[in-house]
Design a protein around this motif. Sequence first.
Motif, PDB file in Angstrom:
ATOM      1  N   LEU A   7       0.866  -1.205  -0.027  1.00  0.00           N
ATOM      2  CA  LEU A   7      -0.035  -0.240   0.146  1.00  0.00           C
ATOM      3  C   LEU A   7       0.882   1.319   0.107  1.00  0.00           C
ATOM      4  O   LEU A   7       1.994   1.161   0.593  1.00  0.00           O
ATOM      5  N   PRO A   8       0.230   2.453  -0.641  1.00  0.00           N
ATOM      6  CA  PRO A   8       1.012   3.563  -0.610  1.00  0.00           C
ATOM      7  C   PRO A   8       1.756   4.041   0.921  1.00  0.00           C
ATOM      8  O   PRO A   8       1.034   3.910   1.872  1.00  0.00           O
ATOM      9  N   HIS A   9       2.851   4.521   0.670  1.00  0.00           N
ATOM     10  CA  HIS A   9       3.611   4.907   1.851  1.00  0.00           C
ATOM     11  C   HIS A   9       4.303   6.208   1.356  1.00  0.00           C
ATOM     12  O   HIS A   9       4.940   6.464   0.486  1.00  0.00           O
ATOM     13  N   VAL A  10       4.141   7.254   2.070  1.00  0.00           N
ATOM     14  CA  VAL A  10       4.332   8.782   2.041  1.00  0.00           C
ATOM     15  C   VAL A  10       5.834   8.742   1.465  1.00  0.00           C
ATOM     16  O   VAL A  10       6.284   9.251   0.292  1.00  0.00           O
ATOM     17  N   GLY A  16       2.226   3.072  -3.932  1.00  0.00           N
ATOM     18  CA  GLY A  16       2.111   1.606  -3.905  1.00  0.00           C
ATOM     19  C   GLY A  16       2.828   1.016  -4.785  1.00  0.00           C
ATOM     20  O   GLY A  16       3.507   1.582  -5.630  1.00  0.00           O
ATOM     21  N   SER A  17       2.845  -0.279  -4.555  1.00  0.00           N
ATOM     22  CA  SER A  17       3.712  -1.309  -5.492  1.00  0.00           C
ATOM     23  C   SER A  17       3.299  -2.547  -5.529  1.00  0.00           C
ATOM     24  O   SER A  17       2.457  -3.263  -4.620  1.00  0.00           O
ATOM     25  N   VAL A  18       3.367  -3.262  -6.592  1.00  0.00           N
ATOM     26  CA  VAL A  18       2.833  -4.829  -6.618  1.00  0.00           C
ATOM     27  C   VAL A  18       4.211  -5.613  -7.028  1.00  0.00           C
ATOM     28  O   VAL A  18       4.962  -5.283  -8.042  1.00  0.00           O
ATOM     29  N   ILE A  19       4.818  -6.508  -6.178  1.00  0.00           N
ATOM     30  CA  ILE A  19       6.138  -7.292  -6.392  1.00  0.00           C
ATOM     31  C   ILE A  19       5.633  -8.696  -6.450  1.00  0.00           C
ATOM     32  O   ILE A  19       4.879  -9.050  -5.773  1.00  0.00           O
ATOM     33  N   GLU A  20       6.602  -9.526  -6.822  1.00  0.00           N
ATOM     34  CA  GLU A  20       6.603 -10.831  -6.838  1.00  0.00           C
ATOM     35  C   GLU A  20       7.576 -11.211  -6.152  1.00  0.00           C
ATOM     36  O   GLU A  20       8.762 -10.831  -6.123  1.00  0.00           O
ATOM     37  N   ALA A  21       7.225 -12.270  -5.059  1.00  0.00           N
ATOM     38  CA  ALA A  21       8.234 -12.813  -4.077  1.00  0.00           C
ATOM     39  C   ALA A  21       8.392 -14.123  -4.270  1.00  0.00           C
ATOM     40  O   ALA A  21       7.428 -14.791  -4.559  1.00  0.00           O
ATOM     41  N   THR A  22       9.570 -14.489  -3.798  1.00  0.00           N
ATOM     42  CA  THR A  22       9.777 -16.009  -3.840  1.00  0.00           C
ATOM     43  C   THR A  22       9.196 -16.435  -2.498  1.00  0.00           C
ATOM     44  O   THR A  22       9.658 -16.051  -1.376  1.00  0.00           O
TER      45      THR A  22
END
Length: 113
Positions: A7-10, A16-22
């Motif tokens: 979620l967005p952080h100042v 915000g961001s969408v990432i792929e994690a292992t």
Amino acid sequence: MTQIIVLPHVELCPDGSVIEATPGTTVCDSLLGHGIDIEHACEKSCACTTCHVIVREGFESLNEATEDEEDLLDKAWGLEPQSRLSCQAVVGEAALVVEIPRYTINMAREGKH
């Protein structure tokens, strides 16, 4: 790969961001590996609370918190029932929605707002 929606952080992630994690990696390492510079003052050794996150979705898919982590979380700013130290929260198979609290104990101590 497991999706983590941040979620967005100042300061750390304004849009915000969408990432792929292992799966099997920690939330902290996953965020750092994707350029989200979450604070981790103890170098991820479960000795502080600066990497505190709130897991808004997918909390049950994480490994169980240890007693040491639970004790430290009591000192975290903005503690909620779904709070975890991101250096100790191991990513599973379920997607996560993570919120990075606006402040950490370090930020409050250093006068950052």
